[in-house]
Write an enzyme that holds these catalytic residues in place. Structure first.
Site, short mmCIF file in Angstrom:
data_model
loop_
_atom_site.label_atom_id
_atom_site.label_comp_id
_atom_site.label_asym_id
_atom_site.label_seq_id
_atom_site.Cartn_x
_atom_site.Cartn_y
_atom_site.Cartn_z
N HIS A 37 0.82 -1.21 0.00
CA HIS A 37 0.00 0.00 0.00
C HIS A 37 0.86 1.27 0.00
O HIS A 37 0.38 2.35 0.37
CB HIS A 37 -1.00 0.01 1.18
CG HIS A 37 -2.08 -1.03 1.04
ND1 HIS A 37 -3.13 -1.15 1.91
CD2 HIS A 37 -2.27 -2.00 0.10
CE1 HIS A 37 -3.92 -2.15 1.53
NE2 HIS A 37 -3.41 -2.69 0.44
N TYR B 144 -3.13 4.08 -2.67
CA TYR B 144 -3.04 4.46 -1.26
C TYR B 144 -2.13 5.66 -1.02
O TYR B 144 -2.17 6.26 0.06
CB TYR B 144 -2.57 3.27 -0.41
CG TYR B 144 -3.69 2.28 -0.12
CD1 TYR B 144 -4.46 2.40 1.03
CD2 TYR B 144 -4.00 1.26 -1.01
CE1 TYR B 144 -5.49 1.52 1.30
CE2 TYR B 144 -5.03 0.37 -0.74
CZ TYR B 144 -5.77 0.50 0.42
OH TYR B 144 -6.79 -0.37 0.68
P1 NAD Z 1 -13.81 -10.47 7.80
O1 NAD Z 1 -14.16 -9.43 8.78
O2 NAD Z 1 -14.88 -11.13 7.04
O3 NAD Z 1 -12.93 -11.57 8.55
C1 NAD Z 1 -12.69 -12.81 7.96
C2 NAD Z 1 -12.85 -13.89 8.98
O4 NAD Z 1 -11.74 -13.91 9.88
C3 NAD Z 1 -14.09 -13.74 9.85
O5 NAD Z 1 -15.02 -14.74 9.55
C4 NAD Z 1 -13.55 -13.81 11.27
O6 NAD Z 1 -14.36 -14.51 12.16
C5 NAD Z 1 -12.22 -14.50 11.06
N1 NAD Z 1 -11.27 -14.39 12.17
C6 NAD Z 1 -11.10 -13.39 13.04
N2 NAD Z 1 -10.11 -13.68 13.91
C7 NAD Z 1 -9.66 -14.91 13.57
C8 NAD Z 1 -8.65 -15.77 14.09
N3 NAD Z 1 -7.92 -15.43 15.15
N4 NAD Z 1 -8.46 -16.96 13.49
C9 NAD Z 1 -9.20 -17.33 12.43
N5 NAD Z 1 -10.17 -16.57 11.89
C10 NAD Z 1 -10.38 -15.37 12.46
O7 NAD Z 1 -12.73 -9.85 6.84
P2 NAD Z 1 -12.65 -9.60 5.28
O8 NAD Z 1 -13.20 -8.26 5.02
O9 NAD Z 1 -13.13 -10.73 4.51
O10 NAD Z 1 -11.08 -9.48 5.14
C11 NAD Z 1 -10.26 -10.50 5.63
C12 NAD Z 1 -8.83 -10.06 5.76
O11 NAD Z 1 -8.23 -9.96 4.50
C13 NAD Z 1 -8.66 -8.68 6.42
O12 NAD Z 1 -7.51 -8.68 7.21
C14 NAD Z 1 -8.51 -7.77 5.23
O13 NAD Z 1 -7.84 -6.59 5.55
C15 NAD Z 1 -7.74 -8.66 4.31
N6 NAD Z 1 -7.81 -8.32 2.88
C16 NAD Z 1 -6.64 -8.11 2.27
C17 NAD Z 1 -6.59 -7.81 0.94
C18 NAD Z 1 -5.26 -7.53 0.33
O14 NAD Z 1 -5.18 -6.85 -0.67
N7 NAD Z 1 -4.17 -8.01 0.91
C19 NAD Z 1 -7.78 -7.75 0.21
C20 NAD Z 1 -8.97 -8.00 0.86
C21 NAD Z 1 -8.98 -8.30 2.21
C1 G6P Z 2 -7.98 -2.91 -1.31
C2 G6P Z 2 -6.75 -3.35 -0.59
C3 G6P Z 2 -7.03 -4.39 0.42
C4 G6P Z 2 -8.14 -3.96 1.33
C5 G6P Z 2 -9.37 -3.65 0.52
C6 G6P Z 2 -10.45 -3.07 1.39
O1 G6P Z 2 -8.31 -3.82 -2.24
O2 G6P Z 2 -5.76 -3.86 -1.42
O3 G6P Z 2 -5.85 -4.63 1.12
O4 G6P Z 2 -8.43 -4.99 2.23
O5 G6P Z 2 -9.09 -2.71 -0.45
O6 G6P Z 2 -11.69 -3.25 0.79
P1 G6P Z 2 -13.01 -3.05 1.63
O7 G6P Z 2 -14.11 -3.37 0.70
O8 G6P Z 2 -12.91 -3.96 2.80
O9 G6P Z 2 -12.97 -1.61 2.06
MN MN Z 3 -4.11 -4.65 -0.22
#
Ligand code: NAD
Ligand code: G6P
Ligand code: MN
Length: 436
Positions: free
Chosen positions: A199, A256
């Site tokens: 980011h 970002y």
């Molecule tokens: P979410 O709020 O749906 O969480 C996903 C799941 O994680 C939930 O079902 C929750 O119960 C579970 N969880 C929480 N603590 C846990 C633990 N200790 N062990 C196992 N499971 C656990 O989240 P989301 O919006 O689907 O996003 C998931 C993650 O992925 C976030 O950290 C988000 O920032 C990340 N993400 C990253 C990118 C990227 O570009 N790298 C893109 C999208 C999402």
């Molecule tokens: C971007 C970033 C992710 C982040 C997402 C948030 O795609 O790369 O790292 O998790 O945006 O999307 P949201 O729909 O959760 O705001």
């Molecule tokens: Mn990301």
């Protein structure tokens, strides 16, 4: 066959992951997909897990889809472990955004105070997962998506000692697509080089004739016109960069960077959202409920269009792509958070950087970047120093270091307000911060 374990399986993004595996079924001899969650996410896991099963069945595949809350057993003999968990779920993200904003300071899930707190909550958990992996699946690859993905990946490699870790993000994918569109050249005929940290990276682009086309893309996107500058991400407001500044940079910024290069406008916009009760996490909570309503439909066996409302769209595709590339030694070009090892000479050897390179069966081989020009070198060194401080504070539960990171973070004003926000957030998140 392959056993792929996903931690945070209850995520609404899981159908994207399943779709990605189905698309690559010829490259992925999967026998079992295990979706792991925790008690607080069990209702989500049940719904999205049933949906995953329907998708696999509709594709005519005999993959076993297991749902469990028992992480340690789930990891037994895994080949790949992907992580997409959110400690404290979206309610924690609401606090990460709203507490800083209530002090007139940017609140965002991976940047500023919010990003640092997401790291404090997440890093102990990733290190716990690695502890389990050491006994359960010592040869597995760890594919991390969990944000803040750069810091979480660095913690896994440097502090957890898990060298077979790759960190992924969808932002570079969007930038590649946008450049191809602007130049009207197929993406496969362009060569991209990204470097920086998650980011907070920049990129350059060349065509098949060997000509650098970065300036043209800069002009196409950022030269002032009557139209708004585009942000390809659903979650980032389209604040304008200064065209003159981007020309001087001679690199394309990532979406970002708006939080830094266009800080005043981003803050103004965020405060408006805050006042309306519509910060990103609050909006996403509604999108998430709509998605889970759809997933409950016993007839639905494909990824619904509505999922593209999430900022992370395409992200699971990257996860499936890297797994296929490692498994088959595809040498696919990707952008990955990985151990620096001298790729970016301005940053420590043992930190994580997000850079272009190829994915082989022995892991990611980054392309050398070298050094940044001064206007990028200064800020990236300062950002990395902040990240290293956050990671140490997260592991040790060290208040002094946490405050130090707050003061160094460019999105947190130094002084009294830094400490006030830190203290308020430590209290608000105390259930998920046992180390402090
Ligand atoms: P979410 O709020 O749906 O969480 C996903 C799941 O994680 C939930 O079902 C929750 O119960 C579970 N969880 C929480 N603590 C846990 C633990 N200790 N062990 C196992 N499971 C656990 O989240 P989301 O919006 O689907 O996003 C998931 C993650 O992925 C976030 O950290 C988000 O920032 C990340 N993400 C990253 C990118 C990227 O570009 N790298 C893109 C999208 C999402
Ligand atoms: C971007 C970033 C992710 C982040 C997402 C948030 O795609 O790369 O790292 O998790 O945006 O999307 P949201 O729909 O959760 O705001
Ligand atoms: Mn990301």
């Amino acid at each position: 066959g392959l056993k792929i374990v996903t931690i945070g399986g209850g995520s609404s993004y899981t159908p994207e992951l399943i779709e990605g595996y189905i698309k690559r079924q010829d490259l992925l001899p999967i026998s079992e997909i295990v979706l792991v969650d925790i008690e607080a996410g069990k209702h989500k896991l049940d719904i999205v897990g049933a949906m995953a099963r329907r998708m696999v069945k509709a594709a005519g595949l005999d993959w076993k889809v297991t749902l469990t809350l028992d992480r340690k057993s789930a990891l037994k003999d895994a080949d790949f472990v992907t992580t997409q968990f959110r400690v404290g779920l979206l309610d924690a993200r609401v606090k990460d955004e709203r507490i800083p904003l209530s002090h007139g300071v940017l609140g965002q899930e991976t940047n500023g105070a919010g990003g640092m707190f997401k790291a404090f909550r997440t890093i102990p958990v990733i290190l716990g997962i690695i502890e389990d992996m050491k006994t359960q699946c010592p040869d597995a690859w760890l594919v991390n998506f969990t944000n803040p993905a750069g810091m979480v990946t660095e913690a896994a490699i440097k502090h957890g000692g898990w060298k077979k870790t790759v960190g992924l993000c969808n932002v570079p994918i969007g930038h590649r697509k946008m450049a191809a569109e602007k130049l009207d050249i197929p993406e496969k005929d362009l060569f991209f080089k990204f470097a920086g940290i998650n980011h907070f990276h920049w990129h350059r682009v060349w065509d098949k004739q060997g000509l650098e086309r970065t300036h043209e893309v800069i002009d196409a996107i950022y030269k002032p016109t009557d139209e708004d500058q585009e942000s390809h991400l659903k979650n980032i407001h389209n604040a304008s960069f200064h065209y003159e500044q981007i020309r001087a940079l001679e690199m394309l910024p990532c979406g970002y960077h708006r939080y830094y290069y266009a800080e005043d406008e981003m803050l103004k916009h965020s405060i408006e959202e805050f006042e309306k009760g519509e910060t990103r996490a609050q909006v996403v909570k509604k999108t998430e409920s709509r998605l889970f309503e759809l997933y409950k439909d016993p007839e639905l066996d494909y990824k619904p269009e509505e999922l593209s409302q999430r900022g992370g769209t395409h992200y699971s595709d990257a996860a499936c792509e890297i797994i296929a590339a490692i498994q088959n030694d595809l040498r696919t070009e990707m952008v990955v958070s990985t151990e620096n090892n001298g790729t970016v000479t301005d940053l420590p050897y043992d930190c994580a950087v997000e850079v272009s390179g190829v994915v082989t069966s022995h892991g990611f081989e980054p392309y050398n970047w070298g050094t940044f020009t001064p206007e990028a070198r200064g800020v990236i060194q300062s950002m990395k120093g902040m990240e290293e401080t956050v990671i140490r504070a997260a592991i040790d539960g060290d208040y002094n270091r946490a405050l130090s990171a707050f003061i160094v973070n460019p999105l947190v004003p130094g002084g009294v307000v830094a400490k006030d926000i830190l203290d308020q957030m430590l209290y608000a998140h105390k259930d998920h911060l046992p180390q402090f």
